[in-house]
Design a protein around this motif. Structure first.
Motif, short mmCIF file in Angstrom:
data_model
loop_
_atom_site.label_atom_id
_atom_site.label_comp_id
_atom_site.label_asym_id
_atom_site.label_seq_id
_atom_site.Cartn_x
_atom_site.Cartn_y
_atom_site.Cartn_z
N ASP A 171 0.83 -1.22 0.00
CA ASP A 171 0.00 0.00 0.00
C ASP A 171 0.86 1.26 0.00
O ASP A 171 0.52 2.27 0.62
CB ASP A 171 -0.98 0.00 1.17
N SER A 172 1.96 1.20 -0.70
CA SER A 172 2.79 2.37 -0.97
C SER A 172 3.38 2.22 -2.36
O SER A 172 3.59 1.10 -2.84
CB SER A 172 3.93 2.50 0.05
N GLU A 228 -1.26 4.90 -4.90
CA GLU A 228 -0.10 4.57 -4.08
C GLU A 228 -0.08 3.08 -3.70
O GLU A 228 -0.12 2.71 -2.53
CB GLU A 228 -0.08 5.45 -2.81
N THR A 229 -0.01 2.26 -4.72
CA THR A 229 0.13 0.81 -4.51
C THR A 229 1.22 0.28 -5.44
O THR A 229 1.47 0.85 -6.51
CB THR A 229 -1.18 0.06 -4.79
N ARG A 280 4.67 4.08 6.52
CA ARG A 280 4.93 5.35 5.87
C ARG A 280 5.83 6.19 6.77
O ARG A 280 5.76 6.11 7.97
CB ARG A 280 3.61 6.09 5.61
#
Length: 201
Positions: free
Chosen positions: A138-139, A172-173, A201
């Motif tokens: 998930d970034s 943002e994946t 994060r």
């Protein structure tokens, strides 16, 4: 004629051991059981029939190989590499069972060799710490070094290879295909299964 019947019996015993002694107890994919058995017996029947005619064993075996390869290439469901190996093992056992020009002992020995190789090569303890997974992070990682460092921390493992399959900067994946070796006590998941992983994060 007697030696041919003996080879048939050895082939049937070998493919039963391959399927029900090695493959199914380890992988539990029921739909491929009939495929392996059908490939073996089908190749055994066709190659034996053509070997007994003036057509020659070479043409018969070539047709059998072409047919099986076509089935595998035109498959509708995805096969893992180890399942392809079982396909070719079942095929090879059927061919060896149909070769009446070789000695029974030679054919039986080669069949046994195939079974031993599959037993060892597909053993659960061989490279048991190595894993292969597709992860959804998930970034959005644009830096490869940072990506590898994050994966090693997340998986508690040493990453040997990582390929970014999709990078979404809007949501943002990052979808990655990662191959790694476990070094700690991270939860064990099935190799190759997709997983979602959170990022710090």
């Amino acid at each position: 004629m007697l030696s041919q019947l003996v080879l048939f019996a050895i082939d049937i015993c070998a493919v039963v051991l391959l399927v029900f002694g090695l493959y199914f107890p380890r992988h539990r994919r029921r739909d491929l059981v009939v495929s392996f058995l059908g490939v073996n017996i089908g190749v055994l029947a066709v190659a034996s029939a053509l070997n007994a005619t003036d057509t020659g064993a070479g043409l018969g075996l070539g047709m059998a190989l072409f047919g099986v390869l076509s089935i595998i290439r035109l498959r509708s469901t995805e096969l893992d590499q180890h399942e392809v190996a079982y396909y070719f093992s079942a095929l090879a056992l059927g061919i060896l069972g149909a070769l009446s020009t070789t000695s029974v002992w030679l054919s039986a020995g080669l069949m046994a060799l195939i079974l031993v190789v599959m037993f060892l090569g597909d053993h659960r303890r061989l490279f048991r710490h190595y894993r292969h997974q597709i992860l959804v992070l998930d970034s959005a990682f644009t830096d490869h070094v940072a990506l590898v460092a994050h994966l090693e921390q997340l998986l508690d493992a040493r990453v040997h290879a990582v390929t970014v399959q999709r990078l979404d900067l809007v949501n943002e994946t990052t979808v990655v295909d990662v191959r790694y070796a476990r070094t700690g006590r991270a939860p064990i998941t099935e190799p190759g299964a997709p997983a979602h992983a959170g990022a710090h994060r």
